[in-house]
Design a protein around this motif. Sequence first.
Motif, PDB file in Angstrom:
ATOM      1  N   UNK A   9     -56.055  -7.800 -46.167  1.00  0.00           N
ATOM      2  CA  UNK A   9     -55.300  -9.132 -46.039  1.00  0.00           C
ATOM      3  C   UNK A   9     -55.636 -10.353 -46.815  1.00  0.00           C
ATOM      4  N   UNK A  10     -55.076 -10.988 -47.541  1.00  0.00           N
ATOM      5  CA  UNK A  10     -55.470 -12.140 -48.201  1.00  0.00           C
ATOM      6  C   UNK A  10     -55.275 -13.410 -47.326  1.00  0.00           C
ATOM      7  N   UNK A  11     -56.245 -14.123 -46.756  1.00  0.00           N
ATOM      8  CA  UNK A  11     -56.392 -15.253 -45.776  1.00  0.00           C
ATOM      9  C   UNK A  11     -55.431 -16.401 -46.578  1.00  0.00           C
ATOM     10  N   UNK A  12     -54.859 -17.070 -45.761  1.00  0.00           N
ATOM     11  CA  UNK A  12     -54.134 -18.290 -46.166  1.00  0.00           C
ATOM     12  C   UNK A  12     -52.730 -18.223 -46.632  1.00  0.00           C
ATOM     13  N   UNK A  14     -50.187 -16.529 -45.568  1.00  0.00           N
ATOM     14  CA  UNK A  14     -49.272 -16.537 -44.546  1.00  0.00           C
ATOM     15  C   UNK A  14     -48.958 -18.160 -43.998  1.00  0.00           C
ATOM     16  N   UNK A  15     -50.075 -18.748 -43.945  1.00  0.00           N
ATOM     17  CA  UNK A  15     -50.066 -20.168 -43.654  1.00  0.00           C
ATOM     18  C   UNK A  15     -49.005 -20.843 -44.619  1.00  0.00           C
ATOM     19  N   UNK A  16     -49.454 -20.765 -45.789  1.00  0.00           N
ATOM     20  CA  UNK A  16     -48.607 -21.337 -46.985  1.00  0.00           C
ATOM     21  C   UNK A  16     -47.152 -20.888 -46.834  1.00  0.00           C
ATOM     22  N   UNK A  17     -47.028 -19.701 -46.580  1.00  0.00           N
ATOM     23  CA  UNK A  17     -45.790 -19.577 -46.601  1.00  0.00           C
ATOM     24  C   UNK A  17     -44.817 -20.133 -45.537  1.00  0.00           C
ATOM     25  N   UNK A 305     -50.519 -26.910 -58.661  1.00  0.00           N
ATOM     26  CA  UNK A 305     -51.101 -27.302 -57.399  1.00  0.00           C
ATOM     27  C   UNK A 305     -51.181 -26.244 -56.135  1.00  0.00           C
ATOM     28  N   UNK A 306     -50.101 -25.876 -56.341  1.00  0.00           N
ATOM     29  CA  UNK A 306     -49.633 -24.625 -55.238  1.00  0.00           C
ATOM     30  C   UNK A 306     -50.689 -23.388 -55.664  1.00  0.00           C
ATOM     31  N   UNK A 307     -50.610 -23.217 -57.055  1.00  0.00           N
ATOM     32  CA  UNK A 307     -51.198 -22.114 -57.685  1.00  0.00           C
ATOM     33  C   UNK A 307     -52.722 -22.032 -57.461  1.00  0.00           C
ATOM     34  N   UNK A 308     -53.223 -23.242 -57.572  1.00  0.00           N
ATOM     35  CA  UNK A 308     -54.662 -23.443 -57.424  1.00  0.00           C
ATOM     36  C   UNK A 308     -55.178 -23.163 -56.007  1.00  0.00           C
ATOM     37  N   UNK A 309     -54.302 -23.576 -55.115  1.00  0.00           N
ATOM     38  CA  UNK A 309     -54.490 -23.261 -53.536  1.00  0.00           C
ATOM     39  C   UNK A 309     -54.645 -21.614 -53.286  1.00  0.00           C
ATOM     40  N   UNK A 310     -53.692 -21.050 -53.735  1.00  0.00           N
ATOM     41  CA  UNK A 310     -53.259 -19.839 -53.472  1.00  0.00           C
ATOM     42  C   UNK A 310     -54.642 -18.826 -54.339  1.00  0.00           C
ATOM     43  N   UNK A 321     -58.343 -19.158 -42.430  1.00  0.00           N
ATOM     44  CA  UNK A 321     -58.253 -18.866 -41.245  1.00  0.00           C
ATOM     45  C   UNK A 321     -57.741 -19.876 -40.424  1.00  0.00           C
ATOM     46  N   UNK A 322     -57.939 -21.364 -40.769  1.00  0.00           N
ATOM     47  CA  UNK A 322     -57.100 -22.422 -40.367  1.00  0.00           C
ATOM     48  C   UNK A 322     -55.621 -22.410 -40.610  1.00  0.00           C
ATOM     49  N   UNK A 323     -55.332 -22.053 -41.852  1.00  0.00           N
ATOM     50  CA  UNK A 323     -53.753 -21.908 -42.144  1.00  0.00           C
ATOM     51  C   UNK A 323     -53.168 -20.776 -41.449  1.00  0.00           C
ATOM     52  N   UNK A 324     -53.979 -19.662 -41.106  1.00  0.00           N
ATOM     53  CA  UNK A 324     -53.242 -18.536 -40.644  1.00  0.00           C
ATOM     54  C   UNK A 324     -53.414 -18.505 -39.155  1.00  0.00           C
ATOM     55  N   UNK A 325     -53.332 -19.615 -38.549  1.00  0.00           N
ATOM     56  CA  UNK A 325     -53.228 -19.546 -37.251  1.00  0.00           C
ATOM     57  C   UNK A 325     -51.993 -18.790 -36.634  1.00  0.00           C
ATOM     58  N   UNK A 326     -52.220 -18.668 -35.234  1.00  0.00           N
ATOM     59  CA  UNK A 326     -50.993 -17.798 -34.657  1.00  0.00           C
ATOM     60  C   UNK A 326     -49.477 -18.306 -34.640  1.00  0.00           C
TER      61      UNK A 326
END
Length: 418
Positions: A9-12, A14-17, A305-310, A321-326
């Motif tokens: 699982x790649x963290x982050x 889901x949060x970005x989506x 900018x989005x690609x840098x984050x991803x 983990x912060x981005x992928x909160x419940x």
Amino acid sequence: MENKLYPSYLSGADGIRAIACLAVIFHHLTQRLSMHDQTTVIQESQAFLLVGNAGVSVFFVLSGFLLSLPFWKRYLGDGQFPEMGQYVFRRAARIVPGFYVAFMISTLLAFLWQIPTDYQLIRILTGLTFTSGFHYNTLFPSEINGPLWSISFEVFCYLLMPIFMLGLFFLGKRRSFRKAITYWVGVVLFIVCLNQLIHLFLTPDNIQRGWEYGLIGGAKYWMPNYNPIGFFGQFAFGIIASAITIKLFLESKAIEVFKRKGGFDVISFIGLAVSFYFLWHMRHLGDFSFSLQNQPYYFPIYPILVAVTLSTVPHSLWFGKLLDNRVLRFTAKVSFGLYIWHYLVITVVERFWVTDYYYMGLADFNSWLLVSSVILVTSYVVATLSFYLVEKPVLDWSHRKRFPGRRIQDLPGVRKEA
């Protein structure tokens, strides 16, 4: 090459989506609030939320990022080209059921409500075949569910990506990360040149061109700035980000110290923060004149900018983990349903409940907030039903289906999925 594990699982991601999905929804909700009747603070906030349509760009970058991962694992692991039957089948299983249900219900409601629909038959046919994005008469397959326009563009990108990847796999016997990145930068430049030709030769005339002429007039106004070729440029930035992510996993020893010190947390956080700041700075521009070739969503700066984050957030210690909160993970799970249903919910509310909930129509902020909250909750309910009753059963079935050929996990030098 070391035989270590890629994370399952790649963290982050889901949060970005989820953030992208909510940005698009709030873009459509805030369109209904009469801006000139609000206080300065609300006006500035509304202007920022109105550029949330850039969330569509995030979807394209993110799709390129995730869908190219198996290709990069095989390429950088000296493996064979992935099984295309499985790729096409699973993409269809992900998109077709939910889209078809939303599209056909939207089409049926437009018929029952006797909403005038020009070129209805061809719009239905191109909608069902995901080819609506190639002409302004069909760009919006549904008269009452506008956001369905982007699905055709995304499906086209699904097809282009493996074609270009095929060229990379057979570009000489020696494979390298540097060659791959150079190749995909060349693809982006090729797409930009091709997009320029589209602007030169396929720009529509000015007859009935504008949103005052309805959705078809609006589509004619959008084109050729909105076209499937140009959007693949945004998709390609996600593909490049995916290559960087895989390369970082392969070089895990060399970057371990940087990772332990939170270096990737800093980079991914800055990338996301700057992307938000960039949109804030663009909130009063009103068009995409800042973009290369007037492409939507501030191309290429915002997709980069989005690609840098991803590319960096999967290697973070805490930011992913912060981005992928419940809340955001659940939103990501039902995000496709949210995207394809929320505008239809808005249409129903405008037609049967709050008749002045149209473009810049609702003057009272508290009323707008109440109605928008109801729409948001209803959209979540409908999207959840869509996921569990329509999308998930087909997805589960597609993942149980086996295709001939070697699995990526069996290829030499490619790390097994956890």
